[in-house]
Design a protein around this motif. Structure first.
Motif, PDB file in Angstrom:
ATOM      1  N   LEU A   1       0.863  -1.175   0.000  1.00 33.04           N
ATOM      2  CA  LEU A   1       0.000   0.000   0.000  1.00 33.04           C
ATOM      3  C   LEU A   1       0.898   1.222   0.000  1.00 33.04           C
ATOM      4  O   LEU A   1       1.825   1.328   0.810  1.00 33.04           O
ATOM      5  CB  LEU A   1      -0.904   0.006   1.229  1.00 33.04           C
ATOM      6  N   ASN A   2       0.643   2.130  -0.923  1.00 36.29           N
ATOM      7  CA  ASN A   2       1.399   3.372  -1.011  1.00 36.29           C
ATOM      8  C   ASN A   2       0.544   4.497  -0.468  1.00 36.29           C
ATOM      9  O   ASN A   2      -0.611   4.649  -0.861  1.00 36.29           O
ATOM     10  CB  ASN A   2       1.783   3.655  -2.464  1.00 36.29           C
ATOM     11  N   PHE A   3       1.119   5.278   0.428  1.00 34.19           N
ATOM     12  CA  PHE A   3       0.408   6.369   1.094  1.00 34.19           C
ATOM     13  C   PHE A   3       0.964   7.704   0.627  1.00 34.19           C
ATOM     14  O   PHE A   3       2.159   7.851   0.372  1.00 34.19           O
ATOM     15  CB  PHE A   3       0.580   6.266   2.614  1.00 34.19           C
ATOM     16  N   LEU A   4       0.096   8.687   0.552  1.00 34.77           N
ATOM     17  CA  LEU A   4       0.463  10.059   0.249  1.00 34.77           C
ATOM     18  C   LEU A   4      -0.054  10.900   1.405  1.00 34.77           C
ATOM     19  O   LEU A   4      -1.237  10.838   1.748  1.00 34.77           O
ATOM     20  CB  LEU A   4      -0.197  10.480  -1.058  1.00 34.77           C
ATOM     21  N   GLY A   5       0.814  11.646   2.070  1.00 34.44           N
ATOM     22  CA  GLY A   5       0.383  12.439   3.208  1.00 34.44           C
ATOM     23  C   GLY A   5       1.532  13.188   3.846  1.00 34.44           C
ATOM     24  O   GLY A   5       2.617  13.301   3.269  1.00 34.44           O
TER      25      GLY A   5
ATOM     26  N   ILE B   1       7.581   9.179   7.035  1.00 35.14           N
ATOM     27  CA  ILE B   1       6.770  10.383   6.871  1.00 35.14           C
ATOM     28  C   ILE B   1       7.599  11.624   7.174  1.00 35.14           C
ATOM     29  O   ILE B   1       8.387  11.635   8.105  1.00 35.14           O
ATOM     30  CB  ILE B   1       5.552  10.360   7.819  1.00 35.14           C
ATOM     31  N   GLY B   2       7.366  12.689   6.415  1.00 35.57           N
ATOM     32  CA  GLY B   2       8.034  13.957   6.662  1.00 35.57           C
ATOM     33  C   GLY B   2       7.056  14.998   7.171  1.00 35.57           C
ATOM     34  O   GLY B   2       5.841  14.812   7.133  1.00 35.57           O
TER      35      GLY B   2
ATOM     36  N   TYR C   1       4.374  13.765   1.301  1.00 37.65           N
ATOM     37  CA  TYR C   1       5.302  12.642   1.198  1.00 37.65           C
ATOM     38  C   TYR C   1       4.608  11.374   0.738  1.00 37.65           C
ATOM     39  O   TYR C   1       3.416  11.186   0.951  1.00 37.65           O
ATOM     40  CB  TYR C   1       5.966  12.395   2.562  1.00 37.65           C
ATOM     41  N   ARG C   2       5.389  10.487   0.122  1.00 42.40           N
ATOM     42  CA  ARG C   2       4.918   9.176  -0.292  1.00 42.40           C
ATOM     43  C   ARG C   2       5.731   8.122   0.458  1.00 42.40           C
ATOM     44  O   ARG C   2       6.941   8.208   0.542  1.00 42.40           O
ATOM     45  CB  ARG C   2       5.101   8.970  -1.784  1.00 42.40           C
TER      46      ARG C   2
END
Length: 167
Positions: free
Chosen positions: A63-67, A99-100, A128-129
């Motif tokens: 699972l790739n997250f963007l946040g 996460i940044g 960030y991804r």
């Protein structure tokens, strides 16, 4: 804009793109808040938990997250635990590792800055991804549990893309 404790400080000057985009070879489709009851992302504040239930089980290897995270530079700890709603356990994503912080362009060791944008206060903010491996890729994911454990601040998840080995 509703996703930052710092009010307008981290709000984009322009609207977030709602057209499909590819970052690091991973396609993402951001939710258009105007078509989703003014909801465009999931925001968790300190020590909050949220559950995401998928409309249909998702078979995926990753699972790739963007946040991003919205905490201050003085923060010592900010972890986002991602559970799969069954006996797979949790994967802990840490600020600085996966996460940044949205307020500056961090260089996470296991994630990457996906894009940086100008804010309403003539500064910049970043999104960030990061990737979470499905501990049992042969078993579909029905839901996710996200639990934020931070000194202060919050975290936003803007998009999630399921990835198979064929992608």
């Amino acid at each position: 804009c509703g996703w930052s404790l710092a009010a307008r400080n981290n709000c984009p000057r322009e609207e977030f793109p709602v057209k499909p985009m590819t970052m690091g070879g991973v396609p993402f489709q951001l939710t258009d808040p105007l078509k989703n009851g003014n909801r465009g992302c999931l925001v968790l504040m300190t020590n909050e938990t949220a559950e995401i239930v998928f409309d249909a089980p998702v078979k995926c290897a990753r699972l790739n997250f963007l946040g991003a995270h919205s905490g201050a530079w003085t923060m010592k700890r900010c972890n986002l635990a991602i559970g799969f709603g069954d006996d797979r356990g949790e994967v802990v994503c840490r600020r600085g590792s996966e996460i940044g912080c949205c307020r500056w362009s961090d260089t996470p060791t296991n994630g990457r800055c996906a894009f940086t944008f100008p804010t309403q206060q003539d500064a910049t903010a970043s999104v960030y991804r990061w990737t979470v491996t499905n501990p049992k890729p042969g078993e579909p994911v029905k839901k996710l549990t996200l639990k934020l454990d931070c000194d202060a601040g919050g975290a936003a998840v803007i998009a999630i893309t399921a990835e198979t080995d064929e992608m």
